[in-house]
Write an enzyme that holds these catalytic residues in place. Structure first.
Site, PDB file in Angstrom:
ATOM      1  CG  ASP A  16      44.899  43.849  32.933  1.00 14.06           C
ATOM      2  OD1 ASP A  16      45.937  44.380  32.525  1.00 14.06           O
ATOM      3  OD2 ASP A  16      44.271  42.982  32.300  1.00 14.06           O
ATOM      4  CE  LYS A  19      50.853  44.903  36.826  1.00 12.77           C
ATOM      5  NZ  LYS A  19      49.500  44.420  36.500  1.00 12.77           N
ATOM      6  CG  HIS A  44      51.715  48.503  33.232  1.00  6.73           C
ATOM      7  ND1 HIS A  44      52.919  48.314  33.869  1.00  6.73           N
ATOM      8  CD2 HIS A  44      51.155  47.273  33.146  1.00  6.73           C
ATOM      9  CE1 HIS A  44      53.068  47.025  34.142  1.00  6.73           C
ATOM     10  NE2 HIS A  44      52.014  46.382  33.698  1.00  6.73           N
ATOM     11  CD  GLN A 227      52.985  40.188  32.304  1.00  5.98           C
ATOM     12  OE1 GLN A 227      54.129  39.967  32.635  1.00  5.98           O
ATOM     13  NE2 GLN A 227      52.689  41.086  31.382  1.00  5.98           N
TER      14      GLN A 227
HETATM   15  P1  GDP Z   1      47.792  47.448  35.019  1.00  3.34           P
HETATM   16  O1  GDP Z   1      48.076  46.535  33.894  1.00  3.34           O
HETATM   17  O2  GDP Z   1      47.884  46.766  36.344  1.00  3.34           O
HETATM   18  O3  GDP Z   1      48.600  48.711  34.983  1.00  3.34           O
HETATM   19  O4  GDP Z   1      46.255  47.888  34.864  1.00  3.34           O
HETATM   20  P2  GDP Z   1      45.548  48.335  33.502  1.00  3.34           P
HETATM   21  O5  GDP Z   1      46.028  49.703  33.135  1.00  3.34           O
HETATM   22  O6  GDP Z   1      45.652  47.278  32.465  1.00  3.34           O
HETATM   23  O7  GDP Z   1      44.023  48.335  33.949  1.00  3.34           O
HETATM   24  C1  GDP Z   1      43.562  49.160  34.970  1.00  3.34           C
HETATM   25  C2  GDP Z   1      42.455  50.060  34.411  1.00  3.34           C
HETATM   26  O8  GDP Z   1      41.743  50.653  35.460  1.00  3.34           O
HETATM   27  C3  GDP Z   1      42.982  51.220  33.585  1.00  3.34           C
HETATM   28  O9  GDP Z   1      42.038  51.557  32.604  1.00  3.34           O
HETATM   29  C4  GDP Z   1      43.106  52.336  34.618  1.00  3.34           C
HETATM   30  O10 GDP Z   1      43.024  53.641  34.039  1.00  3.34           O
HETATM   31  C5  GDP Z   1      41.898  52.063  35.459  1.00  3.34           C
HETATM   32  N1  GDP Z   1      42.014  52.430  36.881  1.00  3.34           N
HETATM   33  C6  GDP Z   1      43.079  52.280  37.708  1.00  3.34           C
HETATM   34  N2  GDP Z   1      42.740  52.610  38.975  1.00  3.34           N
HETATM   35  C7  GDP Z   1      41.437  52.970  38.932  1.00  3.34           C
HETATM   36  C8  GDP Z   1      40.504  53.372  39.924  1.00  3.34           C
HETATM   37  O11 GDP Z   1      40.795  53.443  41.110  1.00  3.34           O
HETATM   38  N3  GDP Z   1      39.229  53.628  39.503  1.00  3.34           N
HETATM   39  C9  GDP Z   1      38.849  53.535  38.210  1.00  3.34           C
HETATM   40  N4  GDP Z   1      37.581  53.812  37.888  1.00  3.34           N
HETATM   41  N5  GDP Z   1      39.708  53.167  37.242  1.00  3.34           N
HETATM   42  C10 GDP Z   1      40.971  52.864  37.604  1.00  3.34           C
HETATM   43  P1  IMO Z   2      49.580  43.704  32.834  1.00  5.10           P
HETATM   44  O1  IMO Z   2      51.030  43.985  33.097  1.00  5.10           O
HETATM   45  C1  IMO Z   2      46.478  40.705  32.263  1.00  5.10           C
HETATM   46  C2  IMO Z   2      47.697  36.988  30.317  1.00  5.10           C
HETATM   47  C3  IMO Z   2      47.144  36.662  28.952  1.00  5.10           C
HETATM   48  C4  IMO Z   2      47.123  35.155  29.022  1.00  5.10           C
HETATM   49  C5  IMO Z   2      48.404  34.826  29.796  1.00  5.10           C
HETATM   50  C6  IMO Z   2      49.609  34.499  28.924  1.00  5.10           C
HETATM   51  O2  IMO Z   2      48.904  44.735  32.010  1.00  5.10           O
HETATM   52  O3  IMO Z   2      48.875  43.400  34.109  1.00  5.10           O
HETATM   53  P2  IMO Z   2      51.236  35.989  27.446  1.00  5.10           P
HETATM   54  O4  IMO Z   2      50.943  36.878  26.265  1.00  5.10           O
HETATM   55  O5  IMO Z   2      51.873  36.696  28.584  1.00  5.10           O
HETATM   56  O6  IMO Z   2      51.968  34.731  27.075  1.00  5.10           O
HETATM   57  O7  IMO Z   2      49.772  35.506  27.929  1.00  5.10           O
HETATM   58  O8  IMO Z   2      48.678  35.988  30.568  1.00  5.10           O
HETATM   59  N1  IMO Z   2      48.378  38.302  30.434  1.00  5.10           N
HETATM   60  C7  IMO Z   2      47.866  39.352  31.087  1.00  5.10           C
HETATM   61  N2  IMO Z   2      46.662  39.521  31.665  1.00  5.10           N
HETATM   62  N3  IMO Z   2      47.402  41.682  32.314  1.00  5.10           N
HETATM   63  C8  IMO Z   2      48.611  41.524  31.751  1.00  5.10           C
HETATM   64  O9  IMO Z   2      49.615  42.393  31.904  1.00  5.10           O
HETATM   65  C9  IMO Z   2      48.876  40.319  31.062  1.00  5.10           C
HETATM   66  N4  IMO Z   2      49.941  39.841  30.380  1.00  5.10           N
HETATM   67  C10 IMO Z   2      49.628  38.595  30.026  1.00  5.10           C
HETATM   68  O10 IMO Z   2      45.860  37.200  28.782  1.00  5.10           O
HETATM   69  O11 IMO Z   2      46.045  34.723  29.792  1.00  5.10           O
HETATM   70 MG    MG Z   3      47.218  45.891  32.122  1.00  6.08          MG
END
Ligand code: GDP
Ligand code: IMO
Ligand code: MG
Length: 439
Positions: A16, A19, A44, A227
């Site tokens: 999270d 990416k 993502h 992840q």
């Molecule tokens: P990922 O799994 O690595 O792609 O990340 P996620 O999408 O799960 O979580 C990142 C969150 O932060 C999402 O809600 C994005 O829209 C938000 N986000 C990403 N970059 C920024 C930033 O620079 N500022 C803010 N405020 N939000 C961001």
């Molecule tokens: P993105 O790609 C954050 C965490 C779960 C749990 C552990 C194992 O959005 O960054 P799983 O379901 O993979 O067997 O869970 O990994 N987890 C993540 N945490 N971002 C993710 O993906 C995750 N994918 C799995 O919360 O702790």
């Molecule tokens: Mg994510």
């Protein structure tokens, strides 16, 4: 061929990191975006002109209509999830199927993977991993146990039925002994897969052959990690990890592209830290500090909606990620979330039983028992939200970024100041910045 054309984008922390946003922004400069591991546990988020998309299996580059998206052999594919994503995109007016290649060697996630996982998590009680409940672990277990079903198995319907019969019988025998109540009708499972198969079959390909031949023609490939390094099955905080190779090495085995064809690895990290699910989190902020970060950062899981645990940037962990991935550049996201803070702690050193630790410990007990030394940096207390130029950043924000970069020992090539594609600073002064744009 110039290998520097091809880069891996990897999560530096526990997932999270942003990416999705970063890959979408970078994809402009690439021809192909390839996912190499994980499955629908990923969430993502990409925001373009205020419109939000959350991708689970589809590579985040799919929104750019001139790009090809690849789901590599290292990914575990849930047909329901993939078809739902394709449908949602089609509804938004984005045609993806013609631009998508799915590896014929990718393993399938089947309904029993999810039900077995739910039962196993329940059995673990307080020691549960806190998974996303998408069947990821059991599917990779079957892959390693040499009893998985793969996308290529869907091609011949009769043969698929035969394979299902053998596997499902074994699964249900196990399930009825270990997890009573988690038995699923094998006919229902088989026929549902076959019902969904026609949507995916036209996309099936030997994606290793595809990627390698496109690279031969000079096309640039962006490998999208899911992840993060600290959730990697080998390098993460085991056993509180996911079941795949999230670190950069997975890009090679997960796509069938030899390691020497990949030029560099770029790591994405938040300007602070979060973790969702159980497991050690050395710089976790307790009480109201953590809550403030969660509320300001909107730190709730993109897939499960669970509140994310929040804390401070962790230098020893980032150094460790840098080593196992050989990071050539850092991308720092969510800088704007720190805008209001008067002081920003950064974890700079781990101490265990009175001794400074070198590196990042393997033992979960040490990770849980260590103390973190912090350095507190002055906040900038003004908005950085949406800024696109490095020069526009408050000097204290620049100092904060410089401190992180110096401590970790990696240059920062990009800074994200908001969720939207355009809320991005490309740090042209950074020597490694050319990795992101030019080949
Ligand atoms: P990922 O799994 O690595 O792609 O990340 P996620 O999408 O799960 O979580 C990142 C969150 O932060 C999402 O809600 C994005 O829209 C938000 N986000 C990403 N970059 C920024 C930033 O620079 N500022 C803010 N405020 N939000 C961001
Ligand atoms: P993105 O790609 C954050 C965490 C779960 C749990 C552990 C194992 O959005 O960054 P799983 O379901 O993979 O067997 O869970 O990994 N987890 C993540 N945490 N971002 C993710 O993906 C995750 N994918 C799995 O919360 O702790
Ligand atoms: Mg994510």
């Amino acid at each position: 061929m110039n290998t520097a054309q091809n880069i891996v984008v990897v999560g530096v922390q526990w997932g999270d990191e942003g990416k999705g946003k970063v890959v979408d922004a970078l994809a402009e400069h690439f021809d192909i975006v390839a996912r190499y591991q994980g499955g629908a546990n990923a969430g993502h988020t990409v925001v373009v002109n205020g419109k939000k998309f959350v991708f689970q299996l589809l590579p985040s580059g799919i929104l750019r209509l001139d790009k090809i998206a690849v789901i590599g052999n290292g990914v575990v594919v849930d047909l329901e999830s993939l078809v739902a994503e394709l449908d949602a995109l089609a509804k938004a007016g984005i045609e993806a199927e013609g631009r998508l290649r799915v590896s014929d060697r990718a393993h399938l996630i089947l309904p029993y993977h999810r039900s077995h996982e739910a039962a196993a998590e329940l059995a673990r009680g307080v020691a549960k991993i806190g998974t996303t409940a998408k069947g990821i672990g059991p599917s990779y277990e079957d892959k390693a146990g040499r009893r998985g079903l793969r996308t290529a198995d869907l091609v011949d319907r009769e043969r698929f039925r035969e394979k299902c019969l053998t596997v499902f019988e074994e699964k249900n025998r196990l399930a009825s002994a270990l997890f009573p109540g988690s038995v699923i009708s094998k006919d229902v499972m088989t026929e549902r897969c076959l019902e969904l198969a026609p949507r995916v079959l036209p996309c099936l390909a030997d994606t290793s052959a595809f990627l390698n031949s496109e690279m031969d023609k000079g096309k640039r490939v962006l490998f999208e990690g899911a992840q993060g390094t600290l959730l990697d099955i080998d390098f993460g905080t085991y056993p509180y990890v996911t079941s795949s190779s999230a670190a950069a090495g997975g890009a090679s085995t997960g796509t069938g592209v030899g390691p020497t064809r990949i030029g560099a690895v770029v790591g994405v990290s938040k300007a602070y830290a979060t973790r969702v699910g159980s497991g050690p989190f050395p710089t976790e902020a307790s009480g109201s500090d953590g809550e403030k970060l969660r509320e300001r950062g909107g730190e709730y899981g993109a897939v499960t909606g669970r509140p994310r645990r929040c804390g401070w940037f962790d230098v020893p962990a980032a150094r460790y990620s840098t080593r196992v991935n050989d990071l050539k550049a850092l991308i720092i996201t969510k800088l704007d979330i720190l805008d209001q803070l008067a002081e920003i702690p950064v974890g700079v050193e781990y101490v265990y039983e009175g001794r400074r630790l070198e590196g990042f410990p393997a033992e979960i007990e040490i990770l849980e028992g260590l103390r973190v030394h912090y350095k507190s940096l002055p906040g900038w207390q003004q908005s950085t939200f949406g800024l696109c130029e490095f020069a526009e950043l408050p000097s204290r924000a620049k100092d904060y970024l410089r401190f992180i970069s110096d401590e970790v020992g990696v240059e920062i090539a990009m800074i994200s100041t908001g969720p939207d594609r355009d809320q991005t600073i490309w740090v042209e002064e950074c020597r490694a910045a050319s990795l992101l744009t030019a080949g």
